[in-house]
Design a protein around this motif. Structure first.
Motif, PDB file in Angstrom:
ATOM      1  N   UNK A   1       0.819  -1.221   0.000  1.00 46.27           N
ATOM      2  CA  UNK A   1       0.000   0.000   0.000  1.00 46.27           C
ATOM      3  C   UNK A   1       0.849   1.265   0.000  1.00 46.27           C
ATOM      4  N   UNK A   2       1.847   1.316   0.895  1.00 45.13           N
ATOM      5  CA  UNK A   2       2.674   2.515   0.993  1.00 45.13           C
ATOM      6  C   UNK A   2       3.425   2.763  -0.317  1.00 45.13           C
ATOM      7  N   UNK A   3       3.945   1.699  -0.907  1.00 52.16           N
ATOM      8  CA  UNK A   3       4.629   1.839  -2.186  1.00 52.16           C
ATOM      9  C   UNK A   3       3.711   2.367  -3.263  1.00 52.16           C
ATOM     10  N   UNK A   4       2.463   1.903  -3.275  1.00 58.46           N
ATOM     11  CA  UNK A   4       1.503   2.376  -4.270  1.00 58.46           C
ATOM     12  C   UNK A   4       1.147   3.845  -4.063  1.00 58.46           C
ATOM     13  N   UNK A   5       1.139   4.288  -2.803  1.00 59.53           N
ATOM     14  CA  UNK A   5       0.895   5.706  -2.521  1.00 59.53           C
ATOM     15  C   UNK A   5       2.020   6.559  -3.105  1.00 59.53           C
ATOM     16  N   UNK A   6       3.264   6.125  -2.893  1.00 55.63           N
ATOM     17  CA  UNK A   6       4.401   6.846  -3.470  1.00 55.63           C
ATOM     18  C   UNK A   6       4.313   6.878  -5.002  1.00 55.63           C
ATOM     19  N   UNK A   7       3.901   5.777  -5.606  1.00 53.42           N
ATOM     20  CA  UNK A   7       3.769   5.720  -7.066  1.00 53.42           C
ATOM     21  C   UNK A   7       2.681   6.682  -7.550  1.00 53.42           C
ATOM     22  N   UNK A   8       1.609   6.797  -6.783  1.00 55.90           N
ATOM     23  CA  UNK A   8       0.543   7.733  -7.155  1.00 55.90           C
ATOM     24  C   UNK A   8       1.030   9.179  -7.077  1.00 55.90           C
ATOM     25  N   UNK A   9       1.801   9.493  -6.040  1.00 60.65           N
ATOM     26  CA  UNK A   9       2.397  10.834  -5.924  1.00 60.65           C
ATOM     27  C   UNK A   9       3.300  11.097  -7.120  1.00 60.65           C
ATOM     28  N   UNK A  10       4.053  10.085  -7.530  1.00 61.11           N
ATOM     29  CA  UNK A  10       4.932  10.221  -8.692  1.00 61.11           C
ATOM     30  C   UNK A  10       4.140  10.552  -9.947  1.00 61.11           C
ATOM     31  N   UNK A  11       3.006   9.885 -10.129  1.00 60.68           N
ATOM     32  CA  UNK A  11       2.176  10.119 -11.318  1.00 60.68           C
ATOM     33  C   UNK A  11       1.648  11.556 -11.344  1.00 60.68           C
ATOM     34  N   UNK A  12       1.177  12.035 -10.197  1.00 59.14           N
ATOM     35  CA  UNK A  12       0.625  13.397 -10.120  1.00 59.14           C
ATOM     36  C   UNK A  12       1.718  14.436 -10.394  1.00 59.14           C
ATOM     37  N   UNK A  13       2.852  14.299  -9.724  1.00 57.85           N
ATOM     38  CA  UNK A  13       3.905  15.308  -9.854  1.00 57.85           C
ATOM     39  C   UNK A  13       4.579  15.262 -11.222  1.00 57.85           C
ATOM     40  N   UNK A  14       4.607  14.078 -11.863  1.00 56.93           N
ATOM     41  CA  UNK A  14       5.164  14.033 -13.224  1.00 56.93           C
ATOM     42  C   UNK A  14       4.252  14.770 -14.201  1.00 56.93           C
ATOM     43  N   UNK A  15       2.958  14.664 -13.995  1.00 52.60           N
ATOM     44  CA  UNK A  15       2.023  15.421 -14.820  1.00 52.60           C
ATOM     45  C   UNK A  15       2.229  16.915 -14.654  1.00 52.60           C
ATOM     46  N   UNK A  16       2.412  17.359 -13.411  1.00 51.66           N
ATOM     47  CA  UNK A  16       2.651  18.774 -13.142  1.00 51.66           C
ATOM     48  C   UNK A  16       3.972  19.224 -13.751  1.00 51.66           C
ATOM     49  N   UNK A  17       5.023  18.434 -13.561  1.00 51.26           N
ATOM     50  CA  UNK A  17       6.340  18.770 -14.121  1.00 51.26           C
ATOM     51  C   UNK A  17       6.274  18.953 -15.642  1.00 51.26           C
ATOM     52  N   UNK A  18       5.630  18.030 -16.331  1.00 50.04           N
ATOM     53  CA  UNK A  18       5.584  18.077 -17.793  1.00 50.04           C
ATOM     54  C   UNK A  18       4.921  19.352 -18.297  1.00 50.04           C
ATOM     55  N   UNK A  19       3.848  19.759 -17.633  1.00 48.49           N
ATOM     56  CA  UNK A  19       3.150  20.979 -18.027  1.00 48.49           C
ATOM     57  C   UNK A  19       3.990  22.212 -17.696  1.00 48.49           C
ATOM     58  N   UNK A  20       4.655  22.213 -16.555  1.00 51.46           N
ATOM     59  CA  UNK A  20       5.491  23.352 -16.170  1.00 51.46           C
ATOM     60  C   UNK A  20       6.675  23.530 -17.121  1.00 51.46           C
ATOM     61  N   UNK A  21       7.212  22.430 -17.642  1.00 54.07           N
ATOM     62  CA  UNK A  21       8.299  22.526 -18.620  1.00 54.07           C
ATOM     63  C   UNK A  21       7.833  23.294 -19.849  1.00 54.07           C
ATOM     64  N   UNK A  22       6.654  22.965 -20.344  1.00 60.44           N
ATOM     65  CA  UNK A  22       6.117  23.684 -21.511  1.00 60.44           C
ATOM     66  C   UNK A  22       5.883  25.157 -21.172  1.00 60.44           C
TER      67      UNK A  22
END
Length: 306
Positions: free
Chosen positions: A152-173
């Motif tokens: 469960x804890x690992x999956x929570x970290x993976x979910x945080x990764x998914x959200x922040x990668x989406x934010x990062x990609x948009x901020x780069x543009x």
């Protein structure tokens, strides 16, 4: 966005996602000996070893202190938080869970693109996201993933990764177009920003979990993650988000689970199943639909350098 920009953006984005397709398996093996944030630090340092001299040789510098701080902050989000939580999540969970949970990244790219860039989600792009998501579900088979309390804890970290990668990609543009910055420069500063978080986290981590046995597979894994998955793929990914709208570029991410499944067939000798054929067909159809239905010569802000 011209037809040339669209095609180049598609090639860059799909190539980056394809490189990342084998990353979770490599990470899973390497993390046995190298703790997550230490592996992330090594990955960033190897990438900078290649990209920093190249950026200097091209004479690409940023004089504005505020712009530098902005790019460092973006790097802290994408390279520090997102990749850090991705490694931690993979370490605490499984490679399959990592591929499955982080495949939600395109949905978060679309969300942040609509909120921050005011991009419109067309029906064609929405249909492409639905088709691609179905393809990922068919290929990865969520029923085979481990969502027990142990992971469960690992999956929570993976979910945080998914959200922040989406934010990062948009901020780069956002930053690249606003300041007309070269993709290589944005990538270098982002990597440095990631180090600002990964180095202290690594120091704390190593005091509690020292390095394990470093054999040839571990060395290969570190080199692959640093030179290929970061130095090469990150520049390609960032460039894709500069060339095409984020809601369209997000779809290129779906090449990642497809490539990972194909590598499992080619390298690990796994069976080419009906699910892989069907899922791959859905993802390919989605990518083709998104490219063919993309509007041409859409107005943009400032043009960024290559």
């Amino acid at each position: 966005m011209s037809k040339s920009e669209l095609l180049r953006g598609a090639v860059y984005g799909i190539s980056a996602a394809s490189i990342w397709g084998g990353m979770y398996v490599v990470s899973d093996v390497t993390l046995v000996s190298v703790p997550p944030f230490t592996l992330l630090t090594l990955r960033i340092l190897l990438a900078l070893l290649v990209l920093l001299p190249l950026n200097r040789a091209r004479g690409q510098a940023v004089a504005d202190g505020q712009t530098k701080a902005e790019m460092l902050g973006i790097g802290a989000v994408g390279l520090g938080i997102s990749l850090g939580t991705q490694f931690v999540g993979t370490d605490l969970s499984t490679a399959l869970n990592g591929a499955l949970v982080t495949s939600a990244s395109p949905a978060f790219v679309v969300l942040f693109a609509m909120l921050l860039l005011r991009e419109r989600l067309t029906r064609a792009r929405l249909a492409s996201i639905v088709l691609s998501s179905l393809g990922v579900v068919v290929i990865l088979n969520p029923a085979a993933a481990d969502f027990s309390s142990d992971s469960f804890l690992g999956n929570v970290f993976l979910a945080v990764s998914a959200v922040t990668w989406g934010l990062y990609s948009v901020l780069v543009r956002t930053v690249a177009l606003r300041h007309a910055l070269p993709t290589l420069t944005v990538t270098v500063y982002a990597l440095i920003g990631g180090l600002l978080l990964s180095i202290p986290a690594s120091a704390i981590e190593l005091s509690k979990r020292p390095l394990g046995e470093v054999d040839a597979p571990v060395v290969f894994g570190v080199l692959y993650l640093g030179l290929v998955s970061t130095a090469l793929a990150l520049v390609l990914w960032n460039r894709a988000f500069v060339l095409v709208p984020a809601t369209l570029a997000s779809l290129f991410f779906f090449a990642q689970p497809l490539t990972g499944a194909l590598l499992a067939v080619l390298i690990l000798g796994q069976e080419m199943t009906l699910a892989l054929w069907l899922g791959g067909g859905l993802i390919a159809a989605a990518l083709l639909l998104s490219i063919l239905r993309a509007p041409q010569n859409a107005p943009t802000t400032k043009k960024a350098s290559p």
